[in-house]
Design an enzyme around this catalytic site. Structure first.
Site, PDB file in Angstrom:
ATOM      1  N   HIS A   1       0.822  -1.204   0.000  1.00 50.29           N
ATOM      2  CA  HIS A   1       0.000   0.000   0.000  1.00 50.29           C
ATOM      3  C   HIS A   1       0.867   1.270   0.000  1.00 50.29           C
ATOM      4  CE1 HIS A   1      -2.234   3.129   2.386  1.00 50.29           C
ATOM      5  NE2 HIS A   1      -3.099   2.905   1.422  1.00 50.29           N
TER       6      HIS A   1
ATOM      7  N   GLU B   1       2.146   1.782  -3.390  1.00 51.39           N
ATOM      8  CA  GLU B   1       1.095   2.337  -4.250  1.00 51.39           C
ATOM      9  C   GLU B   1       1.073   3.866  -4.118  1.00 51.39           C
ATOM     10  OE1 GLU B   1      -3.045   1.586  -2.972  1.00 51.39           O
ATOM     11  OE2 GLU B   1      -3.153   3.703  -3.516  1.00 51.39           O
TER      12      GLU B   1
END
Lengths: 429, 422
Positions: free
Chosen positions: A65, A68
């Site tokens: 994450h 990302e």
């Protein structure tokens, strides 16, 4: 590119695998203005431990994450502004099993596609930028911690699994993300962001050949070895914790309930087993079930109640949740009903209706570009063809569904997470 | 293009023919004044209607019928459009061409909808008391659970103060006390009244011809709006509340800041489109000033964004922040507004904002739901500009227009939901 026409869906899917291993899927939509592109890596929050080039890596929870968030940085450039200048809106999400980058646009599709491929394949992380992101992500994690809906899902996962990394929230914890450095992000990008581990999927009125040609031009030519994820020791068949309970500032008791099912197979069997599970969930506690009717009429559930099957990242569950004055009673009723159905069988007419309804809803869902694009990618990553679903519906039998309920909906496989309300809020002035 | 057909004097069909979709949709909206007396009744009504009708007397029978029709969806519809509240049903169904040969979906789906709306299950001339009681419980739980989503709770608290004295402050589902006071009889009387007196808007997107659609809808239309009432006029915010900065405490990790600004630029103002562009430049999306500065540059929050309620001339800003950043975040939000009003708007910001809005408008015809959302509210506000005209209007907006719009904003209410000191 290979073209496959699906007569019952009236859709044509173009697909190819480039020499570097990238899968390209294009669903042409003549007559539509909107276009969307998904560039997805088979890398999600559960892939924290892996082996690459003979070396074993253990990375902090939340790194997929974090990566990302940081992929949107390019040296001296602002990717978001460049998309905005093209009138395209980019976004991204990380799930347990994948990280997806996507945009939608009406004009300037080609330059927007080039930008998508470029930024996702260009790792650029500095000490300063990685440090700055920590505060933003910590705020995001705290926001989820305030949401009872997220809390019950996290608790449910912890109650179901002994080792599997779905026990840890997708974004990690405020503590775990402290250990993420630029080097962590470079390692993970190298391990999982090469074309052979990724899928590019486009839906819209575009030229499929051009999409493939652009991907071939912009992405690395050579094929790399793929990192091998390590999910830890094999999971026990049963759940770990039967019930967890905590208090938060909410108006009403809310819960998430799940039954742990065997890890799904890969290949075409994945889609089949997922459909069996979906039908099992609907027959057991879906809106058309007898049980739903009873629970609703007796006020144990309300319109916030919902559920179904969830397959992915090497896990499979039947799950439901919502607000309830007595979640344990809801669980007991579901267990009793499952036992009854397992012993007495399912109603054939009801089963046929549910199948027809599910089939119709899958057709209807093809109206959404985003939903279609996402499903094409997700099924592809499991080794099956999403558009084969009409055939699957013909082959699934009532007894398979009954057996699935009998095998998997048991007190031992069950985990229930509950959040109760606490003291009244105080007004300052 | 859209064809408007008056099915009866009080019932309008907006027919949008499109052959590209697999799903067709139909919405039926009965138009009511947005007021405290009716809000809870209107909110409760659709859910009671979806509990059972004469032919399908319980939810399971209704769902079974929906399943037979390839999973036709029927959901309650409750909207606020300025001073009007709409109540009704929304229906999505597979196009007939995907059904098994010889089977139909649209005509029987409309018939199901008609029965649900017009032939409810009754007990002694009222709604079934069990349905009413359990839907009252659900609605009360729904209203109380506003508390669970802290972001929207903060925005709601702020708006209820700012709009005190205006229809915009009326909770769309009424209050818990209003719901408690409803009886099967009062709801049934309200139901009969609104069938008789509410003008109705029906919106269809799909491949059927206007004639065919109208023909299938006539049995429904004939039973509606026998004596259509006059609806309240749309008016801008009736601002009577004093300016206020206030807070509440809850056991949460992240504070929620909500700020309300008023502006004379409303839906009917010549600068309405420019105000939308202002909102995009200032606080909507990932290239907006609030996102880029409050979040990206200063890392003060996880989110910061603005919203524009054209029907009332209100701009809101909401942000999730640590309590210690309250003053800093608020000051930065106001500073970014001042910069915008001073004309510090780059070409990139302006063109990104305009592209985002235009792209959104150009995408509307690609989705039945988006079409319904756009046109289903457009007419109720008394605007008639179609998508193309609106896109052209956005293209014409200049940085001066945006700055002028920013300059009209006046901060009125600030609400902060903060965590308990631990």
């Amino acid at each position: 590119m290979k073209k496959t026409y699906y007569p019952r869906l009236d859709e044509t899917l173009c697909s190819t695998v480039l020499p570097n291993g990238l899968t390209v899927l294009v669903l042409p939509k003549p007559g539509f203005t909107r276009k969307i592109a998904y560039f997805v890596t088979n890398y999600g929050s559960v892939h924290t431990a892996f082996t690459m080039d003979g070396k074993h890596y253990t990375t902090p929870a939340g790194v997929a994450h974090y990566l990302e968030h940081k992929m949107f940085d390019l040296p001296g450039r602002d990717v978001t502004e460049e998309f905005a200048a093209l009138g395209a809106s980019p976004n991204a999400f990380t799930s347990y099993g994948m990280t997806a980058y996507y945009f939608s646009c009406t004009d300037n599709f080609t330059p927007a596609l080039r930008l998508l491929l470029e930024f996702v394949s260009t790792p650029y992380f500095t000490e300063e930028s990685v440090e700055k992101e920590r505060g933003i992500i910590a705020q995001e994690i705290l926001m989820y911690a305030d949401s009872a809906d997220s809390v019950v899902v996290e608790e449910m996962n912890r109650g179901l699994y002994a080792h599997h990394p779905v026990r840890v929230p997708i974004a990690g914890t405020v503590e775990s993300i402290q250990d993420i450095t630029p080097q962590t992000l470079y390692d993970c990008h190298r391990a999982f962001y090469h074309p052979a581990n990724m899928v590019l999927c486009v839906v819209g009125d575009v030229d499929p050949g051009e999409v493939a040609a652009i991907a071939e031009e912009l992405l690395p030519r050579e094929r790399h070895s793929v990192a091998v994820p390590d999910y830890g020791p094999a999971e026990p068949e049963n759940a770990v914790t039967a019930v967890s309970r905590q208090e938060m500032d909410v108006a009403m008791t809310t819960f998430q309930l799940a039954f742990k099912c065997p890890a799904p197979p890969t290949g075409p069997e994945f889609a089949r087993q997922e459909l069996v599970a979906a039908l099992a969930a609907e027959m057991l506690f879906g809106q058309s079930s007898q049980l739903y009717q009873w629970l609703y009429e007796d006020g144990f559930i309300d319109s916030s109640f919902g559920g179904g099957e969830e397959f992915g990242a090497g896990t499979a569950i039947l799950t439901c949740g919502g607000d309830s004055r007595d979640p344990e009673e809801v669980r007991n009723c579901i267990l009793n009903e499952a036992k009854y159905l397992a012993e007495n069988g399912l109603d054939q007419a009801a089963f046929d209706r549910v199948k027809r309804s599910f089939l119709g809803i899958r057709f209807k869902n093809l109206t959404s570009f985003d939903g279609t694009c996402f499903r094409l990618v997700a099924y592809h990553m499991e080794g099956c063809d999403f558009f084969d679903f009409p055939k699957l519906f013909e082959s699934v039998t009532i007894d398979e569904v009954r057996q699935y309920i009998a095998d998997n909906v048991r007190p031992e496989t069950c985990s229930l997470a509950i959040v109760d309300p606490r003291g009244k809020l105080k007004v300052d002035n | 293009m859209i064809q408007t057909i008056n099915l009866t004097p009080g019932v309008v069909l907006r027919h949008y023919p499109d052959h590209r979709f697999k799903t067709a949709i139909l919405s039926v909206q009965l138009l009511r004044p947005m007021c405290r007396e009716e809000a809870a009744l209107n909110a409760l009504l659709s859910s009671v209607l979806l509990r059972g009708c004469k032919n399908y007397p319980d939810m399971r029978a209704i769902t079974a019928r929906q399943d037979e029709l390839y999973g036709v969806s029927v959901s309650p519809l409750l909207r606020r459009v300025g001073n009007i509240q709409t109540v009704g049903l929304f229906c999505g169904f597979l196009e007939d061409r995907f059904a098994l040969p010889g089977e139909q979906i649209m005509a029987p789906a409309f018939e199901l909808l008609r029965q649900l709306l017009l032939e409810p299950k009754t007990v002694e001339g009222c709604f079934d008391p069990e349905f009413v009681e359990s839907e009252k419980r659900n609605l009360i739980a729904d209203i109380e659970s506003e508390l669970n989503d802290k972001r929207s709770y903060a925005a709601t608290q702020m708006l209820r103060h700012l709009c005190d004295g205006d229809s915009f402050a009326v909770p769309i589902r009424g209050t818990v006390e209003d719901v408690r006071a409803i009886t099967p009889r009062s709801l049934y009387e309200h139901y009969q009244k609104i069938l008789r007196t509410s003008p109705a808007e029906i919106f269809y997107v799909g491949s059927a011809s206007a004639e065919e659609t109208a023909r299938c809808l006539m049995p429904l239309a004939n039973a509606l709006a026998a004596e259509p009432m006059a609806l309240p006029e749309q008016t801008t915010l009736n601002l009577t509340a004093p300016e206020r900065e206030f807070s509440e405490t809850m056991d949460i990790n992240q504070g929620k800041l909500s700020m309300g600004f008023v502006t004379p630029v409303d839906y009917w103002h010549p600068d309405y489109i420019a105000m939308q562009v202002f909102n995009a430049v200032y606080g909507a999306g990932m290239t907006s000033k609030l996102f880029m500065n409050v979040r990206e540059k200063l890392s003060l929050c996880y989110y910061a964004g603005s919203g524009y309620y054209g029907s009332k001339g209100i701009v809101t800003v909401s942000s999730g922040i640590d309590e210690c950043n309250y003053e800093t975040a608020k000051a930065e939000i106001l500073r970014q507004l001042q910069l915008t009003a001073d004309g510090q708007i780059t070409d990139a910001e302006l063109s990104a904002a305009k592209s985002a809005i235009i792209s959104g408008l150009r995408s509307v015809p690609d989705s039945p739901r988006a079409l319904e959302g756009f046109y289903g509210t457009l007419y109720l506000c008394g605007r008639t500009d179609d998508l193309r005209e609106r896109i052209e209007a956005v293209e014409r907006v200049t940085a001066e227009d945006v700055a002028r719009c920013a300059g009209t904003l006046k901060l009125h209410t600030v609400f902060f939901l903060k965590g308990e000191a631990k």
